[in-house]
Structures are given as C-alpha cells and as structure tokens.
Design a protein around this motif. Structure first.
Motif, PDB file in Angstrom:
ATOM      1  N   THR A 182      -6.759  -1.379   6.985  1.00 34.05           N
ATOM      2  CA  THR A 182      -6.194  -2.188   7.992  1.00 34.05           C
ATOM      3  C   THR A 182      -7.224  -2.272   9.187  1.00 34.05           C
ATOM      4  OG1 THR A 182      -4.013  -1.285   7.736  1.00 34.05           O
ATOM      5  CG2 THR A 182      -4.357  -2.269   9.666  1.00 34.05           C
ATOM      6  N   GLN A 189       5.163   1.069   0.116  1.00 34.58           N
ATOM      7  CA  GLN A 189       4.887   1.295   1.344  1.00 34.58           C
ATOM      8  C   GLN A 189       6.055   1.191   2.203  1.00 34.58           C
ATOM      9  OE1 GLN A 189       1.645  -1.341   2.719  1.00 34.58           O
ATOM     10  NE2 GLN A 189       2.916  -3.151   2.303  1.00 34.58           N
ATOM     11  N   GLN A 231       3.717  -5.771  12.939  1.00 39.95           N
ATOM     12  CA  GLN A 231       3.840  -4.688  11.969  1.00 39.95           C
ATOM     13  C   GLN A 231       5.411  -4.790  11.536  1.00 39.95           C
ATOM     14  OE1 GLN A 231       4.619  -0.343  12.492  1.00 39.95           O
ATOM     15  NE2 GLN A 231       2.571  -0.323  11.761  1.00 39.95           N
ATOM     16  N   ALA A 287      -4.594  -3.229  -0.453  1.00 33.47           N
ATOM     17  CA  ALA A 287      -4.184  -2.082  -0.483  1.00 33.47           C
ATOM     18  C   ALA A 287      -4.532  -2.115  -2.348  1.00 33.47           C
ATOM     19  CB  ALA A 287      -2.754  -1.689  -0.482  1.00 33.47           C
ATOM     20  N   THR A 337      -3.211  -5.374   7.812  1.00 39.29           N
ATOM     21  CA  THR A 337      -3.374  -5.010   6.458  1.00 39.29           C
ATOM     22  C   THR A 337      -4.323  -5.967   5.638  1.00 39.29           C
ATOM     23  OG1 THR A 337      -1.430  -3.803   6.751  1.00 39.29           O
ATOM     24  CG2 THR A 337      -2.358  -4.062   4.326  1.00 39.29           C
ATOM     25  N   SER A 370       0.723  -1.153  -0.112  1.00 36.05           N
ATOM     26  CA  SER A 370       0.112  -0.022   0.014  1.00 36.05           C
ATOM     27  C   SER A 370       0.941   1.349   0.021  1.00 36.05           C
ATOM     28  CB  SER A 370      -0.844   0.086   1.087  1.00 36.05           C
ATOM     29  OG  SER A 370      -0.273   0.262   2.166  1.00 36.05           O
ATOM     30  N   VAL A 407       3.742  -2.599   6.827  1.00 37.90           N
ATOM     31  CA  VAL A 407       2.562  -3.516   6.604  1.00 37.90           C
ATOM     32  C   VAL A 407       2.246  -4.238   7.762  1.00 37.90           C
ATOM     33  CG1 VAL A 407       3.982  -5.514   5.595  1.00 37.90           C
ATOM     34  CG2 VAL A 407       1.490  -5.101   4.899  1.00 37.90           C
ATOM     35  N   GLN A 452      -4.554   1.889   1.717  1.00 37.32           N
ATOM     36  CA  GLN A 452      -4.373   0.649   2.649  1.00 37.32           C
ATOM     37  C   GLN A 452      -5.594   0.588   3.407  1.00 37.32           C
ATOM     38  OE1 GLN A 452      -1.454   0.714   5.299  1.00 37.32           O
ATOM     39  NE2 GLN A 452      -0.541  -0.900   4.772  1.00 37.32           N
TER      40      GLN A 452
END
Length: 731
Positions: free
Chosen positions: A260, A637, A621, A268, A265, A6, A640, A258
């Motif tokens: 979440t 990105q 993450q 995206a 996530t 994303s 994520v 994106q």
C-alpha cells in the motif's frame, strides 16, 4: 497490472493457496526466485524401516505443516517432501522415495528440535538457505473501467427569510447527468431570486469525452441573464511517477503480501519464503509512507517505510490544459496553461489568458527539493492593451523562496516573497515570514510572524493542550493593524455523540456551542452575548441532506440537497449532488460493506452493491466484518485501499477475494466413508467429521492428494478429477 486482493486469510484456505501456487512467479508483476528443488536419482533408502517411523506434528519456519511421517537416521532427518514448499528448496539435502512417497533429507545446517515424547518436530527458518525474490510493483493502477451507464438527477433548494421582511433569497438548481464509459453529458438549470432582486434563470450544457486516459476533450454552453457563452476545452498530460524503492523484507515462510502506497493498495501477491526485494514502487507525493502487510495464515504483521523525494514526477512529464470560448458580452475568451518537468527539482510553467479583450501571458520556473524542504518560484506576467501598447498594470515579476525543516518535535520554516512592477518594488506584496511549531504528545505550540516592505508587522502565537482524549484546550493571540487580539477556547466530548465548546475573548466576546449527533443527523445550538443571542441548526442526513436553522433575531434558513442515481438496475439516494459511484462485485450475498469504517451498503442476492458519495482521486478504505461470512466462505483480505479515478462509474470485481468451500464425503476403496480421516492436498490437511464429510475449497484438476486414516494405519493416494472432485480410493 492486474489487481489482486491481499492478506488476512483464513488459515486453512491460505495454506492451500500457498501450496497450490508455489511461488510468486504466478502472480502479477515480475518475480524472480533464485532457488530450485534438488533432485537425485532414486536409490534404495536405508532409512525406510518401521523401526525408525515416527508421526510428528511438523512446524517449518513458524508455520504448522500438519501431522507428518518422519524418519530419524542418525543425525539426519527425513521428512515428507510434500511438507515443504518450492521456496524451501534450500532446506533439501537429498530426496528419495519410501513406499511410493517422496521424502527429503533436511539440510544439516538447519536448526531442528525433535521431541519424541511430544511427537513434534520444529524446523527453524534459515534465511541463508532461502532464495531471493525481486518483485516489480509498478504503478499498480487498479482498473476501474466500466461500461455501465449512470443516470443521475441532482437537486438543490435553498431559502432564507426574516420575520420582518419575509423571504430574502431563494435559489433552486437541478442537473441531469449521463455517464457511460468515456462519455459524459450534463444539462443543468439554476433559478435564483429574492427581495429586491429580479428572478433569473441560467441554463448550462456540458459534453466531455476521453480520447485516451491522458487526453480529454469537451464542449460547453451557458445561457441566461442576458449573456451567452459557449466553447471547447481539452487537456493532455504525460505524468510518470518516480520510484521510491527498493524496499527489502525477509519472510520465514510463504506469505500473502499487500503493498500500500499512501493508503492506496497497489498490489497483492504470494511471496515465497526468503528475502523479498520490492522495486519500481511509484509514489504520487514528495513524502509519504509505503506499508507492507503480510500474513502466512497463522501470523500477520505490517512494516512501514517512510519516504521523501525531491519530486514525485520524472523529467519529461508534462501537462497542458486549454479552453476557448465566445462570450456575447466580452467577445473571445481563452485560457491555456502548461507545465513541463525539466529535472527532478526544476519545472517550467507557461500560460496565456484573454479576457475582456486584454491578452495576458506568463512564464515561470519552480525549483523544489522535497527531500530538503526548500523551494524557489519565479514568474513574470505581461499584458497588452487592446490598442496593442504594453500595459504597465500587466507587467510584474514575482519571486518566492522558502525552506522548512523538522528536528524531533520542532518544525520551523522561512519564506519570502518579492514582487516587482514597472513602478518598482511593490511593498504590499513583498514580505518575509517565519513560522515555528512544537508538537509532542498532548501539547502543541505554534508561532508565526510576517513583515512586509510596507512596514506592516503581523503574527500569531498559540497552543493546543489535550489533557484527555475527550478534551481540547486552546489559547491564541493575533497581532495586526488593530492591535493584539486574544482568544481562549475549550471543547469537551461528553460521549454518545455529544460535545460542548466554549470560547471567550476580552470584552464582548463570549460564545458557547452544544452539538448532538442523532444517528446520521446533527443538532447544533449556539449561545453568545452578541445578537443574535441564541441560534439552532438541525441537519438531516438520510439519503438527502436537509438543514434548517433559526435564531433569536427572527431569521431562518432551510436547504435541501441530494441526488438519485441509477446504476446496474439499482436506485440509490445520496446526500451529495455529485461524486463517484463504485459498482462492487463480491459474489457473497447479504454482506455489509464499509467505506472508511462507516456502513455504506449491503450486497444483493448476486453479491453486488452500488456505493455512492465519494470523490474521484481521493483514497478510501473498503472493508467488511469477517464474522458476517458463513462458514463455507473464506476470504483473502478483509479490507483494501482504493483510489477510484473516474468521476462516473467505477467498477471493481472483488470476487476472487472470496472462496466458497463445499462439503465433500471422503470414501475408502470399499465405499465406506472415511470418518475422522485426513486429506492432505498441497501441504494442507483437512479433517473429516464422524460421517466422513470434510469442508474443501475449490480444487484444480490433477492435484495429487493423500487420504490417511485417523490412526495412520490406512492410507491411499488419489488425484483430483476434471472438476476438482476427490474420488474414492481405488477409483
């Protein structure tokens, strides 16, 4: 659904992506756009004269579109068609060609600002002229499936000793695991002994196989200490999550979006300018947050949408687990549990257990409304003696009810439990409880009180106060059979990984603790006015977890825990005995990856890395520092949210998140380098240096481009070749 990386893109590469992809219909999920470009038959344009020609810096919907040719004609404005994206079709009132270049007349309802002196044109976004896109998110389950084998050796050694008695206890455990795809094999051995104990060894073996994502089967065997146990097990489930959508947002220009859900996530995609409606947003909890992050290459932002729902599962969802074993001492053993969701608020539960020759069954129903914070649980158990006669001890009915609510900083709840046996109400297992809390800024106060039918009253009150970010002061009082007990406590962060905590109680109850973080290690010292008076512990966490502790009473203990795993030819050491493995492909060598903010690994020459030490089913993450990337590498990105669902190897191909650009020399028809020229591709402008070299991302074949000299007097049209190369003018 195909997982796509994303936002958070380098502006040049994102803008190129926006122009090439055009609309979200090319992305994962289902998207419908209501607008389309207006096409009119070509006519002789009256605006196409050098007198009206004007080069300006164009901005549409807050996003720069580069230097563009504009023709003001009375109140009308004609701009290059390539400056607009397909999602901005509503901004077009007419379209005509001028000297072989397509131009569009802007819709007169648009608000524009043309500055002839600053040579700039600003076109403000008009949501009424933009389309509406509906995007179906779905469960967005990322596929972590992998056929890579995992071989892991885990170990644990622990011992405790006393100066006067020597070694009190000692234990060692070793396990070997092999995982590949849906197959899991494990063998283990555990040896334990100590003062006054007979050393014993227990061996175990496990084999599990996933017949499908929702159906698992397995077998197991344990032997040792004069007892053998072996059997089979299985689980079957069909869990369908409920939709917490729709979620609606507006974007002035095309943007990478994106989605979440509770830190994971889900998807995206490229969202066209206009109104975006997200549907089929599945959540796993009764309350949480959906976050939508977006960027258009220049601006970025995030919108959050809290949700509450009566239940996370749709009616018809169910889950069943069962295990049957033979125990050489106790005979046949069995345990079966099942749950069925009848309505969003009501679910049914049933179970059967046989142990030590006594079968026992249970039935129950649960009513729960997550939106209102209320619940009601009723269950009954029934047991049978080995002779077949009913067992009074096995009969019982239990009813639980509760309610919780929050108003501003105040939270309160009420719950009660009522238990009935053949002898009547069980007073010790029947009680009512009231809880309340106040939480605002740096102050939190809480209180709870419980009263049972056995006439026992218990409760607790306390407060936590944080005068600064580095200090926490607490006080509490507990009430029970032994009267009221008070306690005060303070913790102070001293910086550089150091902290001090002190605690005091009426009478002999003083204690203090000092901790010091040393890289990944931890030193802890304790002092108190009761024996042992002084104690110290040091924990080493560097590929293994080793702890050693001693105290002033002459006692000591040591333990070592860890594992070594081999995946994809890489050997990794970890301080935990189990956990999941993530094999990540980035295609970028030498990139440091962080898990929950902590550096966990560095990619090899192929851009791959093996990350270990996390548990399946827990969100994490994954991120990196964009400043580590070379100038030729762009990204979509820099972080994520993941929710790996496999206890073995989870594999994630993240290579599409990165774009490797290359230097290309732009040339005019006579072969001279186009020094200082600009190349316009899909609405994005790339500028060549003094030698005519421009840094270009990978381009698809057959994309039209315009090469324009620095002063605008020379230009030519080219089309990218079969491999995305940019040919010289006229070739």
């Amino acid at each position: 659904m195909t997982f796509r990386a994303s936002p958070f893109v380098r502006p040049a590469l994102l803008a190129l992506t926006l122009g090439l992809l055009g609309s979200s219909g090319a992305q994962s999920g289902t998207a419908t756009q209501t607008a389309s470009l207006v096409a009119t038959p070509p006519t002789a344009p009256t605006f196409c004269t050098e007198d009206l020609e004007l080069y300006v810096e164009l901005e549409v919907g807050g996003r720069n579109r580069g230097t563009r040719l504009v023709y003001p004609e009375g109140e009308a404005l004609w701009v290059e068609a390539a400056a607009l994206t397909p999602s901005e079709a509503g901004y077009v009132a007419a379209q005509k060609d001028c000297n072989g270049v397509a131009f569009v007349r802007l819709n007169p309802t648009l608000r524009t600002r043309l500055d002839g002196q600053a040579l700039s044109l600003v076109v403000e976004a008009n949501p009424a002229l933009l389309g509406t896109t509906t995007y179906r998110v779905g469960t967005g389950q990322v596929s972590y499936a992998s056929d890579l084998p995992l071989l892991r050796l885990s170990y644990s050694v622990a011992a405790a000793a006393d100066v006067s008695r020597g070694v009190d206890t000692a234990a060692m455990q070793v396990a070997v695991q092999y995982w590949r795809g849906n197959l899991r094999l494990e063998g283990s051995a555990r040896l334990a002994g100590g003062q006054g104990r007979t050393p014993g060894t227990v061996y175990g073996a496990r084999a599990d196989y996933d017949l499908s994502p929702s159906w698992q089967v397995g077998a197991f065997a344990d032997a040792g200490s004069g007892e053998e146990r072996f059997g089979v097990r299985s689980s079957l489930s069909r869990l369908v999550l409920r939709d917490v959508g729709p979620i609606e947002l507006d974007f002035p220009s095309d943007a990478e979006v994106q989605v979440t859900v509770d830190g994971e996530t889900r998807t995206a995609f490229l969202a066209p300018a206009g109104h975006l409606v997200l549907t089929d947003v599945r959540a796993k909890y009764t309350s949480g947050t959906v976050a939508v992050r977006w960027t258009d290459g220049v601006r970025e932002g995030q919108s959050t949408f809290p949700y509450r729902q009566a239940s996370a599962l749709q009616p018809g969802s169910f889950g069943v687990t069962g295990e049957v074993a033979w125990n050489t001492r106790a005979g046949l053993e069995a345990n079966v549990e099942g749950r069925y969701v009848l309505t969003p608020q009501v679910s049914l539960q049933a179970g059967f257990e046989q142990s030590n020759g006594t079968p026992r069954a249970s039935l129950g129903a649960v009513w729960q409304d997550g939106e209102q914070g209320a619940n009601l649980n009723a269950s009954t158990d029934f047991g049978v003696r080995p002779s077949g006669a009913p067992s009074a001890e096995g009969v019982g009915t239990r009813v639980q009810a509760g309610y919780a609510a929050r108003t501003g900083p105040v939270t309160f709840g009420l719950s009660s439990t009522w238990t009935v046996t053949p002898a009547g109400t069980d007073p010790r297992r029947s009680e009512a409880r009231l809880v309340a809390a106040y939480n605002r800024s740096s102050l939190e106060m809480y209180a709870s009180v419980a009263y049972s039918l056995s006439r026992e009253l218990s409760g607790r009150v306390g407060l936590d106060y944080r005068p600064t970010a580095a200090a926490l002061l607490s006080a509490s009082a507990d009430m029970g059979r032994e009267g009221v007990r008070f306690r005060v406590r303070g913790r102070f962060m001293l910086g550089s990984g150091r902290s001090v905590a002190v605690e005091g109680r009426p009478g002999p109850g003083f204690a203090a603790e000092y901790t010091q973080a040393i890289d990944n290690d931890l030193l802890r010292l304790n002092v108190q006015n009761l024996a042992p008076y002084v104690a110290g512990t040091y924990t080493l966490n560097r590929g293994i977890s080793a702890t050693a502790s001693v105290n002033s009473s002459g006692q000591g203990a040591v333990s070592v825990t860890g594992s070594v795993s081999r995946v994809a030819g890489q050997l990794t050491w970890n301080s935990t005995r189990d956990g999941s493995v993530l094999f990540l492909k980035t295609g970028v060598p030498g990139l440091t990856l962080r898990v929950n903010g902590q550096p966990q690994g560095r990619t090899d020459a192929a851009g791959d890395v093996v990350l270990t030490g996390f548990r399946a089913g827990l969100p994490l993450q994954l991120s990196f520092d964009p400043s580590e990337l070379p100038i030729e590498v762009g990204y979509r990105q820099d972080r994520v949210g993941l929710l790996p669902d496999r206890a073995g190897v989870n594999e994630l191909d993240w290579r599409e998140n990165f774009t490797v650009s290359r230097w290309v020399t732009l040339r005019w028809a006579e072969g001279h380098s186009a020094a200082g020229a600009t190349l316009e591709v899909a609405g994005q402008v790339f500028t060549a240096d003094d030698e005519g070299a421009a840094l270009l991302p990978p381009l698809p074949a057959g994309v039209p481009a315009l090469l324009r000299s620095e002063d605008g007097t020379q230009r030519c049209h080219v089309v990218t070749g079969p491999k995305g190369e940019v040919p010289a003018c006229g070739s």
